[in-house]
Design a protein around this motif. Structure first.
Motif, PDB file in Angstrom:
ATOM      1  N   PHE A  94      29.677  34.542  -7.015  1.00  0.00           N
ATOM      2  CA  PHE A  94      30.325  35.822  -6.779  1.00  0.00           C
ATOM      3  C   PHE A  94      29.512  36.959  -7.382  1.00  0.00           C
ATOM      4  O   PHE A  94      28.894  36.800  -8.438  1.00  0.00           O
ATOM      5  CB  PHE A  94      31.695  35.840  -7.478  1.00  0.00           C
ATOM      6  CG  PHE A  94      32.699  34.918  -6.867  1.00  0.00           C
ATOM      7  CD1 PHE A  94      33.225  35.170  -5.601  1.00  0.00           C
ATOM      8  CD2 PHE A  94      33.151  33.810  -7.557  1.00  0.00           C
ATOM      9  CE1 PHE A  94      34.188  34.330  -5.049  1.00  0.00           C
ATOM     10  CE2 PHE A  94      34.102  32.966  -7.012  1.00  0.00           C
ATOM     11  CZ  PHE A  94      34.615  33.219  -5.758  1.00  0.00           C
ATOM     12  N   ARG A  95      29.595  38.121  -6.711  1.00  0.00           N
ATOM     13  CA  ARG A  95      29.025  39.340  -7.299  1.00  0.00           C
ATOM     14  C   ARG A  95      30.162  40.323  -7.527  1.00  0.00           C
ATOM     15  O   ARG A  95      30.766  40.823  -6.566  1.00  0.00           O
ATOM     16  CB  ARG A  95      28.001  39.963  -6.330  1.00  0.00           C
ATOM     17  CG  ARG A  95      26.600  39.412  -6.526  1.00  0.00           C
ATOM     18  CD  ARG A  95      25.662  39.866  -5.419  1.00  0.00           C
ATOM     19  NE  ARG A  95      25.449  41.307  -5.416  1.00  0.00           N
ATOM     20  CZ  ARG A  95      24.610  41.943  -6.226  1.00  0.00           C
ATOM     21  NH1 ARG A  95      23.929  41.264  -7.130  1.00  0.00           N
ATOM     22  NH2 ARG A  95      24.447  43.245  -6.140  1.00  0.00           N
ATOM     23  N   PHE A  96      30.460  40.574  -8.811  1.00  0.00           N
ATOM     24  CA  PHE A  96      31.583  41.435  -9.164  1.00  0.00           C
ATOM     25  C   PHE A  96      31.077  42.668  -9.914  1.00  0.00           C
ATOM     26  O   PHE A  96      30.105  42.598 -10.683  1.00  0.00           O
ATOM     27  CB  PHE A  96      32.551  40.710 -10.119  1.00  0.00           C
ATOM     28  CG  PHE A  96      33.276  39.541  -9.505  1.00  0.00           C
ATOM     29  CD1 PHE A  96      33.430  39.416  -8.128  1.00  0.00           C
ATOM     30  CD2 PHE A  96      33.830  38.555 -10.323  1.00  0.00           C
ATOM     31  CE1 PHE A  96      34.110  38.342  -7.581  1.00  0.00           C
ATOM     32  CE2 PHE A  96      34.516  37.477  -9.784  1.00  0.00           C
ATOM     33  CZ  PHE A  96      34.650  37.370  -8.410  1.00  0.00           C
ATOM     34  N   TRP A  97      31.810  43.769  -9.761  1.00  0.00           N
ATOM     35  CA  TRP A  97      31.490  45.001 -10.505  1.00  0.00           C
ATOM     36  C   TRP A  97      32.775  45.582 -11.073  1.00  0.00           C
ATOM     37  O   TRP A  97      33.711  45.850 -10.325  1.00  0.00           O
ATOM     38  CB  TRP A  97      30.822  46.017  -9.583  1.00  0.00           C
ATOM     39  CG  TRP A  97      30.456  47.326 -10.204  1.00  0.00           C
ATOM     40  CD1 TRP A  97      30.227  47.576 -11.529  1.00  0.00           C
ATOM     41  CD2 TRP A  97      30.269  48.582  -9.530  1.00  0.00           C
ATOM     42  NE1 TRP A  97      29.888  48.900 -11.718  1.00  0.00           N
ATOM     43  CE2 TRP A  97      29.915  49.533 -10.493  1.00  0.00           C
ATOM     44  CE3 TRP A  97      30.358  48.973  -8.192  1.00  0.00           C
ATOM     45  CZ2 TRP A  97      29.653  50.873 -10.177  1.00  0.00           C
ATOM     46  CZ3 TRP A  97      30.092  50.297  -7.868  1.00  0.00           C
ATOM     47  CH2 TRP A  97      29.738  51.238  -8.856  1.00  0.00           C
ATOM     48  N   SER A  98      32.815  45.742 -12.380  1.00  0.00           N
ATOM     49  CA  SER A  98      33.924  46.437 -13.028  1.00  0.00           C
ATOM     50  C   SER A  98      33.416  47.837 -13.374  1.00  0.00           C
ATOM     51  O   SER A  98      32.632  48.011 -14.302  1.00  0.00           O
ATOM     52  CB  SER A  98      34.334  45.651 -14.285  1.00  0.00           C
ATOM     53  OG  SER A  98      35.279  46.365 -15.030  1.00  0.00           O
TER      54      SER A  98
END
Ligand SMILES: C[S@@+](CC[C@H](N)C(=O)[O-])C[C@H]1O[C@@H](n2cnc3c(N)ncnc32)[C@H](O)[C@@H]1O
Length: 257
Positions: A94-98
């Motif tokens: 997964f590629r996540f950005w917060s």
């Protein structure tokens, strides 16, 4: 041009941050109160002090928006998010950005959910405009009020008690990549499966909000999700190819025109 407008121009030159993209009444109220606290009667004086004493710029950044955050704020929404991400058809890694992650509670909450779902292959970027907040995030030490929604078993599994607070486990901390980023001027990452951005859009003007949402939509993969704060419903989501799939959760369903 009034004094505050001139101050916004001076501040842009000093910091690269464009205060005119934030809603003016609340910004001006907060900055006037800080200006008075710091002993300046006018905005020209305030701008001059800031240019001579750049350490004060951090205080302005602190005032611009509140850095308050906590783990699993609105827990039921996180449970719903976990179902969509970790039990749906998405595949890892997964590629996540917060984005606008403040002191790190949101990216760490997400990392805990991933760990509970048995998912380890995550590329998790967490950003904020405020470098002081990011230093706290990297330290990863939290007080009880930030941990209200963390269960006892999560506390035991993911934190260590220290004399100065509860420290997130090193393994969790090291799996989050913190970086300074201004949502209003910096380039965005791409090909993301999830963007979490909560409780910052409320501070922006409509024009700035439009910029951020369209950049988010471009940054998501088709099928990717955008998770917003619980007062940040998108009224024209479809214009950005975003479709509501649950309260405050939007999915990108086709590529942008
Ligand atoms: C109220 S906090 C929200 C923290 C967290 N997302 C939450 O909901 O718990 C707002 C955050 O937005 C950040 N912020 C304000 N303007 C920003 C900008 N232009 N780009 C990135 N972050 C920004 C602030 O530094 C602050 O940490």
């Amino acid at each position: 041009m009034d004094e505050f407008e001139q101050f916004m121009i001076d501040f842009l030159h000093l910091t690269g941050i464009d205060l005119s993209l934030y809603k003016r009444p609340q910004m001006e109220r907060r900055l006037t109160s800080l200006r008075n606290q710091l002993g300046c009667d006018t905005y020209p004086q305030f701008a001059e002090k800031l240019s001579l004493q750049p350490e004060w710029l951090h205080r302005v950044l602190d005032k611009m928006t509140i850095n308050v955050s906590e783990f699993f704020r609105n827990r039921e929404r996180w449970t719903m998010l976990s179902t969509y991400i970790f039990k749906g058809p998405m595949t890892h890694p997964f590629r996540f950005w917060s984005a606008a992650c403040s002191t790190g509670e949101e990216p760490y909450s997400l990392r805990i959910l991933a760990s509970q779902a048995g998912v380890t292959e995550i590329d998790l970027l967490a950003t904020d405009i405020d470098s002081t907040a990011l230093s706290h995030a990297r330290q990863g030490i939290y007080q009880q009020h930030q941990l209200r929604e963390v269960t006892k078993s999560e506390l035991a599994a993911y934190f260590q008690e220290t004399p100065v607070g509860w420290q997130i486990n090193r393994e969790i901390a090291e799996s989050v990549h913190f970086q300074q980023h201004n949502l209003l001027s910096d380039p965005y990452p791409s090909a993301l499966d999830l963007i979490i951005c909560r409780n910052v859009l409320i501070y922006f003007t409509d024009g700035a909000k439009h910029h951020v949402i369209s950049e988010f939509a471009k940054a998501l993969r088709t099928g990717g999700l955008l998770f917003l704060g619980s007062t940040e419903q998108l009224l024209h989501a479809k214009e950005y190819s975003l479709y509501p799939v649950a309260p405050f959760l939007y999915q990108k369903l086709s590529t942008m025109p």
